[in-house]
Design a protein around this motif. Structure first.
Motif, PDB file in Angstrom:
ATOM      1  N   LEU A   7      -3.719   3.610  -3.400  1.00 31.86           N
ATOM      2  CA  LEU A   7      -3.011   2.747  -4.350  1.00 31.86           C
ATOM      3  C   LEU A   7      -2.528   1.481  -3.653  1.00 31.86           C
ATOM      4  CD1 LEU A   7      -1.791   2.315  -7.179  1.00 31.86           C
ATOM      5  CD2 LEU A   7       0.253   3.527  -6.375  1.00 31.86           C
ATOM      6  N   ARG A   8      -2.872   0.336  -4.234  1.00 32.26           N
ATOM      7  CA  ARG A   8      -2.464  -0.955  -3.694  1.00 32.26           C
ATOM      8  C   ARG A   8      -1.970  -1.812  -4.857  1.00 32.26           C
ATOM      9  NH1 ARG A   8      -7.399  -0.050  -2.134  1.00 32.26           N
ATOM     10  NH2 ARG A   8      -8.288  -1.837  -3.231  1.00 32.26           N
ATOM     11  N   ILE A   9      -0.860  -2.484  -4.646  1.00 34.83           N
ATOM     12  CA  ILE A   9      -0.288  -3.300  -5.711  1.00 34.83           C
ATOM     13  C   ILE A   9       0.188  -4.641  -5.157  1.00 34.83           C
ATOM     14  CG2 ILE A   9       0.482  -1.250  -6.975  1.00 34.83           C
ATOM     15  CD1 ILE A   9       3.340  -2.013  -6.174  1.00 34.83           C
ATOM     16  N   THR A  10       0.233  -5.621  -6.042  1.00 37.02           N
ATOM     17  CA  THR A  10       0.933  -6.868  -5.781  1.00 37.02           C
ATOM     18  C   THR A  10       2.244  -6.800  -6.552  1.00 37.02           C
ATOM     19  OG1 THR A  10      -1.044  -8.199  -5.387  1.00 37.02           O
ATOM     20  CG2 THR A  10       0.915  -9.368  -6.158  1.00 37.02           C
ATOM     21  N   SER A  54       0.881  -1.167   0.000  1.00 35.98           N
ATOM     22  CA  SER A  54       0.000   0.000   0.000  1.00 35.98           C
ATOM     23  C   SER A  54       0.916   1.214   0.000  1.00 35.98           C
ATOM     24  CB  SER A  54      -0.896   0.008   1.239  1.00 35.98           C
ATOM     25  OG  SER A  54      -1.735  -1.132   1.266  1.00 35.98           O
ATOM     26  N   ALA A  55       0.833   2.018  -1.055  1.00 35.61           N
ATOM     27  CA  ALA A  55       1.795   3.110  -1.226  1.00 35.61           C
ATOM     28  C   ALA A  55       1.721   4.097  -0.062  1.00 35.61           C
ATOM     29  CB  ALA A  55       1.521   3.832  -2.544  1.00 35.61           C
ATOM     30  N   TYR A  56       2.900   4.586   0.349  1.00 28.73           N
ATOM     31  CA  TYR A  56       2.960   5.590   1.407  1.00 28.73           C
ATOM     32  C   TYR A  56       2.168   6.836   1.006  1.00 28.73           C
ATOM     33  CZ  TYR A  56       6.823   3.010   3.607  1.00 28.73           C
ATOM     34  OH  TYR A  56       7.606   2.062   4.220  1.00 28.73           O
ATOM     35  N   ASP A  57       1.528   7.447   2.005  1.00 28.12           N
ATOM     36  CA  ASP A  57       0.825   8.706   1.733  1.00 28.12           C
ATOM     37  C   ASP A  57       1.543   9.890   2.372  1.00 28.12           C
ATOM     38  OD1 ASP A  57       0.296   8.238   4.384  1.00 28.12           O
ATOM     39  OD2 ASP A  57      -1.875   8.087   4.167  1.00 28.12           O
ATOM     40  N   TRP A  58       2.817   9.709   2.699  1.00 17.82           N
ATOM     41  CA  TRP A  58       3.624  10.801   3.245  1.00 17.82           C
ATOM     42  C   TRP A  58       4.020  11.759   2.128  1.00 17.82           C
ATOM     43  CZ3 TRP A  58       7.351   6.547   5.202  1.00 17.82           C
ATOM     44  CH2 TRP A  58       6.791   5.887   6.317  1.00 17.82           C
ATOM     45  N   ALA A  61       9.390  16.325  -0.298  1.00 16.78           N
ATOM     46  CA  ALA A  61       9.809  17.718  -0.476  1.00 16.78           C
ATOM     47  C   ALA A  61       9.217  18.353  -1.724  1.00 16.78           C
ATOM     48  CB  ALA A  61      11.336  17.791  -0.531  1.00 16.78           C
ATOM     49  N   ASP A  62       8.926  17.550  -2.742  1.00 21.74           N
ATOM     50  CA  ASP A  62       8.364  18.099  -3.978  1.00 21.74           C
ATOM     51  C   ASP A  62       6.840  18.097  -3.974  1.00 21.74           C
ATOM     52  OD1 ASP A  62       8.104  15.364  -4.085  1.00 21.74           O
ATOM     53  OD2 ASP A  62       8.707  15.178  -6.190  1.00 21.74           O
ATOM     54  N   GLY A  63       6.226  17.832  -2.813  1.00 26.03           N
ATOM     55  CA  GLY A  63       4.773  17.845  -2.702  1.00 26.03           C
ATOM     56  C   GLY A  63       4.103  16.564  -3.137  1.00 26.03           C
ATOM     57  N   VAL A  64       4.886  15.557  -3.532  1.00 21.09           N
ATOM     58  CA  VAL A  64       4.343  14.285  -4.006  1.00 21.09           C
ATOM     59  C   VAL A  64       4.342  13.283  -2.850  1.00 21.09           C
ATOM     60  CG1 VAL A  64       4.758  12.337  -5.570  1.00 21.09           C
ATOM     61  CG2 VAL A  64       5.095  14.684  -6.365  1.00 21.09           C
ATOM     62  N   CYS A  65       3.253  12.525  -2.748  1.00 23.19           N
ATOM     63  CA  CYS A  65       3.166  11.473  -1.738  1.00 23.19           C
ATOM     64  C   CYS A  65       3.595  10.148  -2.372  1.00 23.19           C
ATOM     65  CB  CYS A  65       1.740  11.343  -1.208  1.00 23.19           C
ATOM     66  SG  CYS A  65       1.135  12.823  -0.381  1.00 23.19           S
ATOM     67  N   GLY A  66       4.429   9.391  -1.673  1.00 26.47           N
ATOM     68  CA  GLY A  66       4.833   8.116  -2.243  1.00 26.47           C
ATOM     69  C   GLY A  66       6.041   7.525  -1.564  1.00 26.47           C
ATOM     70  N   GLY A  67       6.690   6.587  -2.266  1.00 33.85           N
ATOM     71  CA  GLY A  67       7.725   5.763  -1.689  1.00 33.85           C
ATOM     72  C   GLY A  67       9.135   6.283  -1.882  1.00 33.85           C
ATOM     73  N   GLY A  94       6.135   1.348   0.269  1.00 31.48           N
ATOM     74  CA  GLY A  94       4.942   1.508   1.084  1.00 31.48           C
ATOM     75  C   GLY A  94       4.864   0.448   2.162  1.00 31.48           C
ATOM     76  N   ARG A  95       3.703   0.362   2.812  1.00 28.61           N
ATOM     77  CA  ARG A  95       3.479  -0.676   3.807  1.00 28.61           C
ATOM     78  C   ARG A  95       3.388  -2.014   3.096  1.00 28.61           C
ATOM     79  NH1 ARG A  95       2.129   1.569   8.873  1.00 28.61           N
ATOM     80  NH2 ARG A  95       2.584  -0.569   9.578  1.00 28.61           N
ATOM     81  N   ARG A  96       4.107  -3.017   3.618  1.00 27.86           N
ATOM     82  CA  ARG A  96       4.368  -4.243   2.877  1.00 27.86           C
ATOM     83  C   ARG A  96       3.882  -5.472   3.638  1.00 27.86           C
ATOM     84  NH1 ARG A  96       9.102  -7.740   2.307  1.00 27.86           N
ATOM     85  NH2 ARG A  96       9.454  -8.320   0.130  1.00 27.86           N
ATOM     86  N   ASP A  97       3.072  -6.288   2.969  1.00 33.45           N
ATOM     87  CA  ASP A  97       2.685  -7.601   3.482  1.00 33.45           C
ATOM     88  C   ASP A  97       3.511  -8.646   2.750  1.00 33.45           C
ATOM     89  OD1 ASP A  97       0.745  -6.223   4.872  1.00 33.45           O
ATOM     90  OD2 ASP A  97      -0.891  -6.802   3.538  1.00 33.45           O
ATOM     91  N   GLU A  98       4.127  -9.563   3.498  1.00 32.89           N
ATOM     92  CA  GLU A  98       5.031 -10.519   2.865  1.00 32.89           C
ATOM     93  C   GLU A  98       4.730 -11.937   3.318  1.00 32.89           C
ATOM     94  OE1 GLU A  98       8.869 -10.143   5.847  1.00 32.89           O
ATOM     95  OE2 GLU A  98       8.590  -8.669   4.268  1.00 32.89           O
TER      96      GLU A  98
END
Length: 258
Positions: A95-98, A26-30, A33-39, A239-243
């Protein structure tokens, strides 16, 4: 010539097809510095990575010799990146990915390198300190993961600016620095590859030989397996990771670098 079913077996008990790695993100929502949220932007040295989008929307930003790209992601889309491609997952809304990862076990053993600034990449001890997270999934680990992401974005933005301006030099320098950082790990990676992806391919060859020789005895070992995630909400690069704790699938990251 077939030497028997045992010769076709991998040293790993039951890898996924192709000995790929598997995890969910699940992609980070932090906000960065460039105003973009992500990993955390990074590259892999010998592994191709694929994102299979299962929900939400966002993008993956990539840097490669053919320039900068911003690839939209939405449910059902697939994007993948070959070794040496810097990639940054961008959150656009739940956003969620496998993740499917070539050469399972290698990324967890240090195949991924963050886009930290050059002075950090030049010092292996400083790099390791910046890349390593405390164990667990609590607030201290979250804060460390965010600091790591911010440091990777700092280096990434400089690389992207140069690449967009037509200067590939800093990007090429980063690739070389990443290669130097991991060089000592290559013998251990080779053993993981031999036991995983290579053994899987060789097993297929032995099975083809058996079929050609009318000796399909290996089919007598047919069975099925099942698994569920064994660690939820870990702090991965993107992002937050399930393994999954499956041999040859997704090994725990060394030093919590995932």
């Amino acid at each position: 010539m077939v030497s028997g079913p045992a010769a076709a077996k991998s040293a790993l008990p039951h890898p996924l097809p192709g000995a790929v790695g598997l995890s969910h993100l699940s992609a980070y929502d932090w906000e960065a510095a460039d105003g973009v949220c992500g990993g955390s932007p990074h590259l892999h040295l010998v592994c191709t990575e694929a994102y299979v989008v299962t929900g939400g929307r966002g993008a993956v930003q990539t840097l490669s010799p053919d320039g900068y790209r911003d690839i939209p992601l939405e449910a059902g889309s697939v994007a993948w990146f070959t070794p040496g491609t810097v990639h940054r997952m961008v959150q656009g809304g739940d956003l969620r990915i496998t993740v499917l990862m070539q050469n399972s076990g290698l990324p967890e053993a240090g195949d991924a390198v963050f886009t930290f600034p050059p002075e950090v990449l030049a010092d292996p001890d400083r790099y390791a300190a910046a890349a390593t997270l405390p164990p667990g999934t609590g607030p201290e680990t979250a804060a460390a993961a965010r600091r790591r992401r911010d440091l990777a974005v700092e280096g990434y933005l400089g690389l992207r600016e140069s690449l967009v301006a037509g200067d590939n030099g800093p990007y090429a320098d980063f690739q070389r620095a990443a290669a130097r950082l991991v060089r000592a790990k290559v013998p251990a990676w080779r053993e993981l590859w031999r036991a995983g992806a290579l053994a899987t391919a060789e097993r297929t060859g032995a099975q083809l030989d058996a079929l050609e020789d009318d000796a399909p005895g290996y089919l007598g070992e047919a069975t099925a397996y099942e698994a569920a995630p064994t660690r939820l909400g870990g702090f991965g690069m993107c992002g937050r990771r399930d393994e999954y704790a499956l041999p040859g699938t997704t090994l725990p990251y060394q030093g919590e670098q995932g």
